[in-house]
Motif scaffolding. Sequence first.
Motif, PDB file in Angstrom:
ATOM      1  N   UNK A  87       0.831  -1.210   0.000  1.00  0.00           N
ATOM      2  CA  UNK A  87       0.000   0.000   0.000  1.00  0.00           C
ATOM      3  C   UNK A  87       0.857   1.248   0.000  1.00  0.00           C
ATOM      4  N   UNK A  88       1.839   1.255   0.882  1.00  0.00           N
ATOM      5  CA  UNK A  88       2.740   2.403   0.995  1.00  0.00           C
ATOM      6  C   UNK A  88       3.493   2.606  -0.315  1.00  0.00           C
ATOM      7  N   UNK A  89       3.949   1.502  -0.880  1.00  0.00           N
ATOM      8  CA  UNK A  89       4.710   1.589  -2.125  1.00  0.00           C
ATOM      9  C   UNK A  89       3.859   2.222  -3.216  1.00  0.00           C
ATOM     10  N   UNK A  90       2.654   1.721  -3.317  1.00  0.00           N
ATOM     11  CA  UNK A  90       1.776   2.220  -4.371  1.00  0.00           C
ATOM     12  C   UNK A  90       1.468   3.703  -4.179  1.00  0.00           C
ATOM     13  N   UNK A  91       1.159   4.045  -2.938  1.00  0.00           N
ATOM     14  CA  UNK A  91       0.829   5.453  -2.668  1.00  0.00           C
ATOM     15  C   UNK A  91       2.018   6.356  -2.956  1.00  0.00           C
ATOM     16  N   UNK A  92       3.215   5.846  -2.663  1.00  0.00           N
ATOM     17  CA  UNK A  92       4.396   6.675  -2.896  1.00  0.00           C
ATOM     18  C   UNK A  92       4.629   6.880  -4.392  1.00  0.00           C
ATOM     19  N   UNK A  93       4.401   5.820  -5.169  1.00  0.00           N
ATOM     20  CA  UNK A  93       4.526   5.988  -6.624  1.00  0.00           C
ATOM     21  C   UNK A  93       3.475   7.000  -7.095  1.00  0.00           C
ATOM     22  N   UNK A  94       2.314   6.909  -6.482  1.00  0.00           N
ATOM     23  CA  UNK A  94       1.257   7.862  -6.814  1.00  0.00           C
ATOM     24  C   UNK A  94       1.701   9.284  -6.477  1.00  0.00           C
ATOM     25  N   UNK A  95       2.338   9.413  -5.311  1.00  0.00           N
ATOM     26  CA  UNK A  95       2.839  10.732  -4.915  1.00  0.00           C
ATOM     27  C   UNK A  95       3.919  11.194  -5.886  1.00  0.00           C
ATOM     28  N   UNK A  96       4.731  10.240  -6.354  1.00  0.00           N
ATOM     29  CA  UNK A  96       5.806  10.610  -7.280  1.00  0.00           C
ATOM     30  C   UNK A  96       5.228  11.178  -8.569  1.00  0.00           C
ATOM     31  N   UNK A  97       4.001  10.835  -8.828  1.00  0.00           N
ATOM     32  CA  UNK A  97       3.347  11.379 -10.014  1.00  0.00           C
ATOM     33  C   UNK A  97       3.205  12.895  -9.917  1.00  0.00           C
ATOM     34  N   UNK A  98       3.141  13.384  -8.684  1.00  0.00           N
ATOM     35  CA  UNK A  98       3.180  14.846  -8.500  1.00  0.00           C
ATOM     36  C   UNK A  98       4.649  15.237  -8.469  1.00  0.00           C
ATOM     37  N   UNK A 124      17.228   7.793   1.569  1.00  0.00           N
ATOM     38  CA  UNK A 124      18.083   8.605   0.717  1.00  0.00           C
ATOM     39  C   UNK A 124      18.629   7.735  -0.413  1.00  0.00           C
ATOM     40  N   UNK A 125      19.029   6.525  -0.034  1.00  0.00           N
ATOM     41  CA  UNK A 125      19.571   5.610  -1.041  1.00  0.00           C
ATOM     42  C   UNK A 125      18.488   4.844  -1.776  1.00  0.00           C
ATOM     43  N   UNK A 126      17.365   4.639  -1.101  1.00  0.00           N
ATOM     44  CA  UNK A 126      16.363   3.751  -1.670  1.00  0.00           C
ATOM     45  C   UNK A 126      15.199   4.439  -2.355  1.00  0.00           C
ATOM     46  N   UNK A 127      15.097   5.749  -2.172  1.00  0.00           N
ATOM     47  CA  UNK A 127      13.910   6.437  -2.683  1.00  0.00           C
ATOM     48  C   UNK A 127      13.804   6.364  -4.197  1.00  0.00           C
ATOM     49  N   UNK A 128      14.922   6.040  -4.832  1.00  0.00           N
ATOM     50  CA  UNK A 128      14.906   5.992  -6.291  1.00  0.00           C
ATOM     51  C   UNK A 128      13.963   4.912  -6.819  1.00  0.00           C
ATOM     52  N   UNK A 129      13.664   3.910  -5.985  1.00  0.00           N
ATOM     53  CA  UNK A 129      12.797   2.838  -6.483  1.00  0.00           C
ATOM     54  C   UNK A 129      11.403   3.368  -6.848  1.00  0.00           C
ATOM     55  N   UNK A 130      10.950   4.362  -6.116  1.00  0.00           N
ATOM     56  CA  UNK A 130       9.611   4.900  -6.401  1.00  0.00           C
ATOM     57  C   UNK A 130       9.621   5.665  -7.722  1.00  0.00           C
ATOM     58  N   UNK A 131      10.709   6.429  -7.888  1.00  0.00           N
ATOM     59  CA  UNK A 131      10.849   7.165  -9.142  1.00  0.00           C
ATOM     60  C   UNK A 131      10.985   6.165 -10.287  1.00  0.00           C
ATOM     61  N   UNK A 132      11.724   5.075 -10.016  1.00  0.00           N
ATOM     62  CA  UNK A 132      11.937   4.073 -11.058  1.00  0.00           C
ATOM     63  C   UNK A 132      10.609   3.472 -11.508  1.00  0.00           C
ATOM     64  N   UNK A 133       9.752   3.128 -10.547  1.00  0.00           N
ATOM     65  CA  UNK A 133       8.463   2.539 -10.921  1.00  0.00           C
ATOM     66  C   UNK A 133       7.629   3.565 -11.684  1.00  0.00           C
ATOM     67  N   UNK A 134       7.678   4.788 -11.217  1.00  0.00           N
ATOM     68  CA  UNK A 134       6.936   5.856 -11.912  1.00  0.00           C
ATOM     69  C   UNK A 134       7.403   5.953 -13.362  1.00  0.00           C
ATOM     70  N   UNK A 135       8.744   5.952 -13.498  1.00  0.00           N
ATOM     71  CA  UNK A 135       9.349   6.071 -14.823  1.00  0.00           C
ATOM     72  C   UNK A 135       8.961   4.874 -15.686  1.00  0.00           C
ATOM     73  N   UNK A 136       9.035   3.686 -15.067  1.00  0.00           N
ATOM     74  CA  UNK A 136       8.666   2.468 -15.777  1.00  0.00           C
ATOM     75  C   UNK A 136       7.225   2.526 -16.260  1.00  0.00           C
ATOM     76  N   UNK A 137       6.347   3.036 -15.407  1.00  0.00           N
ATOM     77  CA  UNK A 137       4.930   3.170 -15.776  1.00  0.00           C
ATOM     78  C   UNK A 137       4.783   4.070 -16.992  1.00  0.00           C
ATOM     79  N   UNK A 138       5.523   5.184 -16.925  1.00  0.00           N
ATOM     80  CA  UNK A 138       5.422   6.146 -18.020  1.00  0.00           C
ATOM     81  C   UNK A 138       5.918   5.502 -19.321  1.00  0.00           C
ATOM     82  N   UNK A 139       7.042   4.794 -19.219  1.00  0.00           N
ATOM     83  CA  UNK A 139       7.643   4.221 -20.419  1.00  0.00           C
ATOM     84  C   UNK A 139       6.810   3.071 -20.971  1.00  0.00           C
ATOM     85  N   UNK A 140       6.206   2.328 -20.065  1.00  0.00           N
ATOM     86  CA  UNK A 140       5.417   1.179 -20.516  1.00  0.00           C
ATOM     87  C   UNK A 140       3.957   1.542 -20.756  1.00  0.00           C
ATOM     88  N   UNK A 141       3.670   2.828 -20.594  1.00  0.00           N
ATOM     89  CA  UNK A 141       2.323   3.293 -20.941  1.00  0.00           C
ATOM     90  C   UNK A 141       1.251   2.866 -19.972  1.00  0.00           C
TER      91      UNK A 141
END
Lengths: 205, 555
Positions: B409-420, B463-480
């Motif tokens: 749940x947290x992961x998903x919400x964070x990716x959602x937040x990354x959308x902003x 600090x080291x791990x936050x990139x995973x949320x951006x990565x999923x966001x990016x992956x979503x964007x790239x994979x449509x």
Amino acid sequence: MEAGKRSEGMNATDQQKLEDCIARARSGSLEAWGELYREFAGPIFRFCRRALPAREDAEDATTEIFMKVREKLGQYDSSRPFQSWLYKVSANHCWDILRKRRIRQDLETEDVDETPLEHPDASVLDRLLEESSSKNVRGALGKLPARSRMALVLRYYSDMSYDEIAESLGVRRNFVGVVLLRARHQLREALAGQDSRGMAAGRTP
Amino acid sequence: MNANPNQQENHFDEIACLQYLEGQLERARALELSAHAENCGQCRGLLGALERESRLLTRAIREEDEPVPARLFRPVRERMPWAWIISFGMAAAGTYWLWTTIIDPWKAQLNEAGFGGTNLVTMLFFQGALWKGWGSMWTLVQAMAVMAMCGVGYVLLRRGLRRMNTIALVMSALAVALLLPAGASAAEVHKNQPNYTLASGETVNNDLIIFGSVVRIDGTVNGDVIAFGANVTVNGHVTGDVLFGGSNLFINGTVDGNVRFGGSMLTLHGKVGKNILVGCGTVLADSSSEIGWGATIGAGDVTLAGHIGRDLLVGAGRVQMDGFVGGNVKMQASEAGEFGSNSQVQGKIEYEGPKQPDVASGAKLASAPVVTIRKKEMDTFAGFSWWHKALAWGASFVFGLVLMLLAPGFFKETVESANRYGASVGIGFLLVFGIPIAAIIACITIVGLAVGISTLFIYLIFFNGAKVFVAVWLGRMLLGKGGYAGISASAGGFAWKTSEAVGQLALGLLVIYGLRLIPYAGIWTAILVVCWGLGAVGITLYRKIANRNAVPLTA
């Protein structure tokens, strides 16, 4: 689709369209969900606006309610009117917010105040109603204890039955009438207070 | 629902009338009331008044007296304009402040010192890692922290004006934050003067920060000397460290602490009590020079004829070693290395270069150098780097996977937040500075060490791990998979499948690590990703705390 209106106000075509839309949204269509959202966001926001003290609370609550609705869409019994279900979810959500914030100024659960209410004089009431505008009523509504306000909103905005109100507010069915009547009395007092202040202000040079 | 005993026997009380009007009265009672009202003016009057009241109430409650807020219909990234405004306002203010008070003067000094504008970024980063003067950034960092706290304070106050404890908490934190800089800013600062000389016999009992073209310390500084300029000469005595970014540094006197220098040339004639850490073109330490502890040098040409108490680590083009080293020597010379006849090394020697080092006959080496011959290969470092990148990618992927399984749940919400992304980057920018400071404040105030350290620990993980949320966001964007149906994501426009997210994570991380390989831009990408990810985590946590009623959108 005039979905914002209560179901009895909808014609058969609108009703059919709404049902289709719900079915599509349930099967995962984002477009259908978007359609539902756009259709009902306004009415639900207004509901929250009446039920909750601040505009920001109402905005947040609207968003949260739709999150909840989307999640629970699978549980919606399509034999019941969608609007009723939607308002029920909204009512529960708003009531939860009020309860958790501990701003329920009136009694907590089923303890409904049973002290007798003064029997009104119809002519006095009539005069008060004549002098009161919708705006005054909304102003007075904002001053009511949370449960009284909620009860009036559930009844006169959402058209909820006494059973539904009882369930939402966690009071016994028999007490709903008392809660509503007490709310009206409190509203009259608030209106009378507004009027006297207004008149006093008017007299001030 | 009996007739009111206080009224005439047959009259109905108000609640019965209300229930009658609302269709809630039993049929028999309703008929009774209806019949009664036909003949009773008083009850008819009450019924009429109640009905009018119902109508007024319904009208007042249903009337659309104010428009539905537009934000409810906007795409989600526009849901938090306040966060945008505050974050960017503060970021802009911070950047302006940073630029006008630190970077601009420094840049001017560097220009004067012969470093063109193109070298600035390199200098910044090169210096950044080595620069002990981060201590002098304290004020800046504190300013950032105060701004971050103001932001947090605003948000908390806006949401919870009723909660006095929130106000108390925020106010005391602000008070602590505001009180600290006053104590921490004790240093003598000289700016905007081309030449600075501390005459012989004069003493500065403080840290000395100088921006000047020619700086000369003939007297005594009981503290650190932090200087930016063309030339710095220390003929006197510095009891602390010398930190210098500029062109030439001459040390003829004594520095009790460390010398850290980034620039063109270091000439060491005097004595350094502890270590030297140098990145520059030329290092010349003559036979009278003395370094108490170790020396770490990255330079073009290095000549070391003096005394080094402990280890020597040097990476350079040419190294000429003709002095004493008390510890081990690790030497990388891309062109040539030489141990002269006066050289004496008491520890082990590891040498790496394109050919064998020249060892003069008189050199006293405790053991023969262990030599690794390495031809100039452009991709030596790159190969190493690829391996590391692959490892880092794997670690991030595993981290993301674990997080996704532990807290879907947290992961998903964070990716959602990354959308902003705007809000995330802005808030992340503040958090990057704010959290460590808040944690440090927590450590040194009554809030307690445990809170501070655990906050720091969690901060470092994210600090080291936050990139995973951006990565999923990016992956979503790239994979449509970013369909939002034109409505706010938090209102449900956000489709999510964990199985898909794993693929998105893998792809996104690949893209991020790929981007980070680009020189210069890679660093900025890394910074951006950290801010973005941290900001998204921040927004999610804020939402979780502020809206405890919000339902997580677990599929």
